[in-house]
Design an enzyme around this catalytic site. Structure first.
Site, short mmCIF file in Angstrom:
data_model
loop_
_atom_site.label_atom_id
_atom_site.label_comp_id
_atom_site.label_asym_id
_atom_site.label_seq_id
_atom_site.Cartn_x
_atom_site.Cartn_y
_atom_site.Cartn_z
N ASP A 9 0.86 -1.28 -0.16
CA ASP A 9 -0.06 -0.12 0.01
C ASP A 9 0.88 1.31 0.13
O ASP A 9 2.15 1.12 0.30
CB ASP A 9 -0.78 -0.09 1.20
C1 BGC Z 1 -4.93 3.30 0.19
C2 BGC Z 1 -5.06 2.41 -0.99
C3 BGC Z 1 -4.78 2.95 -2.37
C4 BGC Z 1 -3.63 3.87 -2.23
C5 BGC Z 1 -3.29 4.60 -3.73
C6 BGC Z 1 -3.57 4.36 0.02
O1 BGC Z 1 -3.65 5.37 0.83
O2 BGC Z 1 -5.09 2.62 1.30
O3 BGC Z 1 -6.26 1.54 -0.92
O4 BGC Z 1 -5.04 2.28 -3.41
O5 BGC Z 1 -3.66 4.82 -1.19
O6 BGC Z 1 -4.04 5.74 -3.55
#
Ligand code: BGC
Length: 769
Positions: free
Chosen positions: A307
């Protein structure tokens, strides 16, 4: 159309395109990896979006940033605007990549021109493609804001979900996105998790089935998904560091089960690991999880990414089989490079991870040279979602057939959300859409007359309040305080109108959990006053009050659910919200959604309540002592009656179940049940199949969902026989002693029921030998 990126990092040391170099797409991937320099390899396993804007410091629930990221630009300016680190090889490479980016996409994989490796684009998210709207030859690249996760799950309709996500995938494809960062499928362990709106359910079977349909839809466009957040990411409180302490059995039967089903049934191209720790190990560094369970046991063959900024130690992430670090920082580049040089991280591990990423890159539209149009059919998608969202809306109450409303009624429309509806939540699940339709517009278009005075005061108030605030953004969707309507105005409306509609809205999202405060979990004093006053005034006139819930999950409603005459849970249903809601209120569509989670009478009734990290001093630990008893499994065991059981939802018609037949098949059981529409309107019904195990050798939940099926639109009197297949392996439980799935012998009770309150269902006993 997508530009191949120039790796300036490589260009410094190596001629741009050398003769005789292996070429991606023509030569074996192993040869491509062999031809990469060590710096290229390290660059490659770190996302190529390194100048990306960091979340604001102190955003709720966000990771603590280490100071050593100071060479990352704090704005979305190209990285050469950053003084520190500007000369670094990695930063130079990043500057070049900005040219080939889909604006607003969350991440990229690196392109290496001399080896013919294209850039691939990764973009959120679950309710539609989250990119920035830009003008491409007169066409604004908006994403359609589709119904959010709970709305999809509440439809219990695999075909519908697949149809909707085929459209999401089409938008991704036509905007040049190669991997959609979705679906998010973490279990609704607590109603307070801020991201529940993106997720599906408290039940792993329902999660696995909806996720499978979702992935099949998106991937039918040759756009990959990133199934997230793997795993046990069930709260936003201190999300980057929290340690989810969970038993092996709960892990297998509850928290990994949906992932397992989706991986085996739908073959997602990529997986995103979660921010949290699991039993002390960062999920992205958990080799037992990624290499052990995901790849070796389940046969996952794509790549695994972190993530965003989920960083502890890049080298350990590589060793654990977390192939790609997103969005990538200079510090991680240095860390991984040094780890290889010091021998802590064998270069073969990098090679292995790169091969996996390249394996997926090879499948992408970017690699195939797909000429994307930047021009998907947004109109068709809006129409599709308008028709689809009602399928997930749940009719909670409908006394004396308050709904559907007759034609041409005059409506007194109350509540901010009636004029300024929430269509999605905040965070990466938000979509930069072109517009939204609120219930005032939807109802007007459907031929209803709205009380003019109310319409005027609400519309003016919302407009003025919006003007005072900055536009909604990633972290913040503006919540405008509820407008106070005085009693005299309510009395007047009760005289002038035929019926009252009151919308109650709640916003939640990424980076923080919901609270038990008034205005979130429960009604504010003002909301409460409005509800009582409107009900009194209209009832005095012999008229009705309908409440619409506009939120991603549960709200405390035990002591007011009988005040209105009808309650419709509309969730966060996407940008056509107002039209979809009007379709249900008018009866153009008969609602057929059912709750994907339990509504409790009190917050304390949830199994997770004593353990949820909400408001705890020591919130570094999320204690999962509730074990496998999540959602209805807990209510059953504790003998607590819910307010609305899991799976519950009314219809404008009624159904009867008959002729339940369970037939053994080669690998399990085929369960047939006949459903007849016994009411006066056409409608659809979801039958749920619950199985009660003997539970003699292992404590088992009272019952578990093992199948469901939805009818087509049945006319009054019409019947349909639904068939549900239960693989024998689905009856097994995880034995901690043997660390394997074990199926108990004995009598299993199969019950086909309208909800998890199975008392009214029909049952058959099955002997398992
Ligand atoms: C989130 C993810 C997301 C990623 C990219 C993170 O803050 O937890 O779900 O896909 O950002 O935007």
């Amino acid at each position: 159309m997508k530009l191949l990126a120039l790796t300036l990092a490589a260009a410094a040391a190596i001629p741009a395109v050398a003769d005789g170099l292996p070429q991606f797409g023509k030569d074996p991937i192993k040869d491509i990896v062999k031809a990469m320099t060590l710096e290229e390899k390290v660059n490659f396993i770190i996302g190529a979006n390194r100048e990306m804007e960091l979340p604001p410091p102190g955003a709720p629930g966000m990771p603590k940033r280490s100071g050593d990221q100071s060479n990352i630009s704090g704005t979305s300016q190209p990285s050469d605007a950053t003084a520190e680190g500007a000369e670094s090889v990695a930063d130079e490479a990043v500057t070049a990549f900005t040219k080939g980016r889909v604006k607003g996409a969350a991440g990229e994989t690196l392109g290496i021109e001399r080896l013919g490796i294209p850039v691939t684009i990764l973009a959120d998210g679950p309710a539609g493609v989250r990119i920035d709207p830009v003008d491409v030859n007169g066409f604004m690249t908006y994403g359609t804001a589709f119904p959010t996760g709970t709305t999809l799950a509440a439809s219990w309709d695999r075909d519908l979900v697949k149809k909707l996500t085929t459209a999401i995938g089409e938008e991704a494809r036509e905007y040049g996105v190669d991997v959609l960062l979705a679906p998010g499928i973490n279990v609704h362990r607590s109603p307070l998790c801020g991201r529940n709106y993106e997720y599906y359910s408290e039940d792993p079977y329902l999660i696995g089935e909806i996720a499978t349909a979702y992935i099949n839809g998106v991937q039918s466009n040759n756009v990959g998904v990133s199934l997230k957040h793997f795993a046990v990411n069930n709260q936003e409180t201190y999300r980057n560091g929290i340690d989810a302490r969970v038993t092996d059995r709960a892990l297998r039967e509850i928290y990994l089960r949906g992932f397992e089903k989706a991986v085996k049934q739908a073959h997602p191209w990529t997986i995103m690991t979660s921010y949290n720790k699991i039993n002390g190990t960062q999920a992205s560094e958990a080799e037992w999880l990624i290499e052990g369970i995901l790849r070796n046991e389940w046969g996952f063959d794509g790549y695994v990414m972190t993530d965003w900024w989920a960083e502890e130690n890049g080298a350990r992430q590589m060793l654990a089989g977390n192939d790609l670090i997103e969005p990538g920082t200079q510090r991680q580049f240095d860390e991984v490079l040094n780890a290889v040089k010091s021998g802590f991280l064998p270069e073969e591990v990098l090679d292995r991870n790169i091969e996996r990423i390249l394996g997926v890159v090879a499948r992408t539209n970017a690699a195939k040279g797909y000429a994307y149009t930047s021009h998907p059919d947004l109109k068709a998608h809006a129409q599709l979602l308008r028709e689809s969202a009602p399928e997930g809306m749940v009719l909670l109450e409908n006394r004396e057939e308050t709904l559907p409303l007759g034609k041409g009624k005059k409506i007194a429309l109350f509540g901010n959300s009636s004029y300024d509806v929430y269509v999605g939540g905040s965070g990466s699940g938000n979509v930069n859409r072109a517009y939204k339709i609120s219930p005032d517009q939807g109802l007007t278009e459907a031929g209803y007359k709205l009380d003019k005075d109310l319409n005027k005061v609400y519309s003016k108030y919302i407009k003025e309040e919006r003007a005072k605030r900055a536009a909604d953004n990633f972290w913040t969707v503006n919540v405008i305080p509820e407008l106070a309507i005085d009693d005299a105005a309510i009395e007047k409306a009760a005289k002038n109108c035929d019926v009252a509609v009151l919308t109650i809205g709640r916003m939640a999202g990424e980076g923080g959990d919901r609270t038990l405060e008034k205005g979130d979990w429960s009604l504010t004093d003002l909301e409460r006053h409005h509800l009582n006053k409107i009900a009194d005034a209209f009832h005095k006139q012999g008229k009705k009050l309908i409440v619409i819930l506009n939120m991603g999950g549960v709200i405390d409603m035990a002591d007011w659910k009988d005040t209105p005459d009808a309650i419709l849970h509309a969730w966060l249903p996407g940008q056509e919200a107002g039209r979809s809601i009007a379709d249900v209120l008018s009866g153009r569509v008969n609602p057929s959604g059912k709750l994907p989670m339990t509504f409790a009478k009190r917050y304390e009734d949830y199994g997770s309540a004593p353990y949820f990290p909400y408001n705890k001093d020591n919130n570094a630990i999320a204690d999962y002592t509730d074990d496998i008893f999540v959602g209805y499994r807990h209510f059953d065991r504790a003998g607590i009656e819910p307010l609305y059981p899991f799976g519950y939802g009314k219809s404008y018609t009624t159904f009867k179940y008959s002729d339940l037949k369970v037939t053994p098949t080669a690998d399990g059981y085929s369960v047939a049940v006949k459903v007849t529409n016994t009411g006066r309107r056409s409608g659809k019904e979801t039958v749920q199949l619950y199985v009660k195990a003997p539970g003699k050798t292992l404590p088992k939940p009272e019952k578990e969902l093992k199948g469901f099926a939805k009818t087509q639109l049945l006319k009054p009197g019409e019947s349909q026989t639904l068939v549900m297949n239960v693989p024998a392996s689905d009856l097994a439980s995880w034995s901690t002693a043997t660390r394997s799935w074990q199926t108990e012998k004995g009598t299993y009770r199969f019950t086909a029921a309208e909800s998890s309150a199975t008392g009214a269902g029909i049952s058959a006993d099955v002997e398992v030998k």
